[in-house]
Design a protein around this motif. Structure first.
Motif, PDB file in Angstrom:
ATOM      1  N   ALA A 145       0.949  -1.189  -0.125  1.00  0.00           N
ATOM      2  CA  ALA A 145      -0.087   0.115  -0.081  1.00  0.00           C
ATOM      3  C   ALA A 145       0.906   1.183  -0.126  1.00  0.00           C
ATOM      4  O   ALA A 145       0.422   2.059  -0.637  1.00  0.00           O
ATOM      5  N   GLU A 146       1.784   1.228   0.540  1.00  0.00           N
ATOM      6  CA  GLU A 146       2.763   2.315   0.786  1.00  0.00           C
ATOM      7  C   GLU A 146       3.665   2.715  -0.349  1.00  0.00           C
ATOM      8  O   GLU A 146       4.031   3.780  -0.766  1.00  0.00           O
ATOM      9  N   SER A 147       3.740   1.724  -1.355  1.00  0.00           N
ATOM     10  CA  SER A 147       4.497   1.571  -2.705  1.00  0.00           C
ATOM     11  C   SER A 147       3.245   2.385  -3.578  1.00  0.00           C
ATOM     12  O   SER A 147       3.617   3.056  -4.475  1.00  0.00           O
ATOM     13  N   VAL A 148       2.007   2.113  -3.684  1.00  0.00           N
ATOM     14  CA  VAL A 148       0.992   2.542  -4.242  1.00  0.00           C
ATOM     15  C   VAL A 148       0.614   3.987  -3.802  1.00  0.00           C
ATOM     16  O   VAL A 148       0.123   4.544  -5.011  1.00  0.00           O
ATOM     17  N   ASP A 149       0.521   4.474  -2.873  1.00  0.00           N
ATOM     18  CA  ASP A 149       0.115   5.599  -2.135  1.00  0.00           C
ATOM     19  C   ASP A 149       0.601   6.838  -2.790  1.00  0.00           C
ATOM     20  O   ASP A 149      -0.420   7.344  -3.267  1.00  0.00           O
ATOM     21  N   GLN A 204      -3.591   1.779 -12.770  1.00  0.00           N
ATOM     22  CA  GLN A 204      -2.334   2.535 -13.409  1.00  0.00           C
ATOM     23  C   GLN A 204      -1.123   2.747 -12.337  1.00  0.00           C
ATOM     24  O   GLN A 204       0.042   2.358 -12.411  1.00  0.00           O
ATOM     25  N   ALA A 205      -1.810   3.165 -11.154  1.00  0.00           N
ATOM     26  CA  ALA A 205      -0.690   3.295 -10.274  1.00  0.00           C
ATOM     27  C   ALA A 205       0.151   1.989  -9.604  1.00  0.00           C
ATOM     28  O   ALA A 205       1.324   1.819  -9.240  1.00  0.00           O
ATOM     29  N   PHE A 206      -0.619   0.797  -9.591  1.00  0.00           N
ATOM     30  CA  PHE A 206      -0.263  -0.364  -9.417  1.00  0.00           C
ATOM     31  C   PHE A 206       0.974  -0.908 -10.390  1.00  0.00           C
ATOM     32  O   PHE A 206       1.891  -1.228  -9.961  1.00  0.00           O
ATOM     33  N   PHE A 226       6.048  -1.188 -10.277  1.00  0.00           N
ATOM     34  CA  PHE A 226       6.953  -1.889 -11.124  1.00  0.00           C
ATOM     35  C   PHE A 226       7.565  -1.398 -12.241  1.00  0.00           C
ATOM     36  O   PHE A 226       8.766  -1.917 -12.782  1.00  0.00           O
ATOM     37  N   LEU A 227       6.854  -0.419 -12.791  1.00  0.00           N
ATOM     38  CA  LEU A 227       7.246   0.008 -14.030  1.00  0.00           C
ATOM     39  C   LEU A 227       7.812   1.451 -14.317  1.00  0.00           C
ATOM     40  O   LEU A 227       8.631   1.842 -15.228  1.00  0.00           O
ATOM     41  N   ASP A 228       7.617   2.209 -13.278  1.00  0.00           N
ATOM     42  CA  ASP A 228       8.236   3.888 -13.446  1.00  0.00           C
ATOM     43  C   ASP A 228       9.626   3.795 -13.098  1.00  0.00           C
ATOM     44  O   ASP A 228      10.491   2.780 -12.675  1.00  0.00           O
TER      45      ASP A 228
END
Length: 211
Positions: A123-127, A185-187, A191-193
């Protein structure tokens, strides 16, 4: 102009048809093994094809391996991009898998992580990549619910995240837990940005898919 557009459209259709036929009748990529953890990933997830794998590390700890699956059309688009220009290759990869019908991320645990800690970490990675804080909270709760039922995310536990227009569907060890809306998109960006959680995963995708 009309003729040029028609020719381009036919060319695109031919590429898609070829990729689809290859996926259905042969030529599929072999299953992959993450060299860091020796965890194996099947070459397909339903109709989706494996793009690449990589390890998520926290300091020296190899927490989990991740594999990304998407469709033949996305693969056909990315495979035409040269891996020699990594920035262009990653941009094409991001655009392709984020615009397709479904892209799935499969996380296979290599290290034991408590349910609360695992849910919070994802969650902290997506936030920071989403303005929908309520959806991020729901995603965290779904992961917590799925992992808590078995006590912790132990080695061998499989978390699957299906990203589509509906949002991010969470499954744990094959059991569907629920869907957090509006985070697909955020998820993917986790892994992709350019600030991805697994550079090894990105590198593997580029090497495996791009020309």
């Amino acid at each position: 102009m009309a003729l040029d557009t028609m020719t381009s459209s036919r060319r695109t259709a031919a590429i898609v048809a070829l990729a689809t036929a290859t996926a259905l009748f042969g030529g599929a990529a072999a299953a992959m093994v993450d060299p860091a953890t020796k965890i194996n990933f099947d070459d397909r997830l339903g109709n989706l094809k494996l793009f690449g794998v990589g390890v998520r590390k926290k300091g020296p700890i190899k927490v989990y391996s991740v594999g990304m699956y998407s469709d033949a059309e996305a693969k056909a688009v990315v495979s035409s991009v040269s891996k020699s220009n990594r920035a262009d290759a990653l941009s094409a990869l991001r655009d392709a898998v984020k615009s397709t019908t479904q892209t799935s991320f499969v996380l296979k645990m290599n290290f034991k992580v408590g349910a609360e800690k695992m849910a919070a970490a994802i969650a902290e990675s997506v936030d920071p990549r989403s303005s929908n804080k309520a959806a991020v909270g729901k995603l965290k709760q779904l992961i917590l619910n799925g992992v808590a039922s078995k006590g912790a995310a132990t080695p061998g536990t499989v978390l699957r995240f299906d990203c589509s227009e509906e949002g991010v569907k969470v499954s744990v060890d094959g059991s569907e837990i629920g869907t957090a809306p509006g985070l697909q998109q955020a998820f993917c960006d986790v892994f992709l940005d350019n600030e991805c959680v697994s550079p090894a995963f990105q590198n593997n995708c580029v090497e495996n898919i791009c020309a």
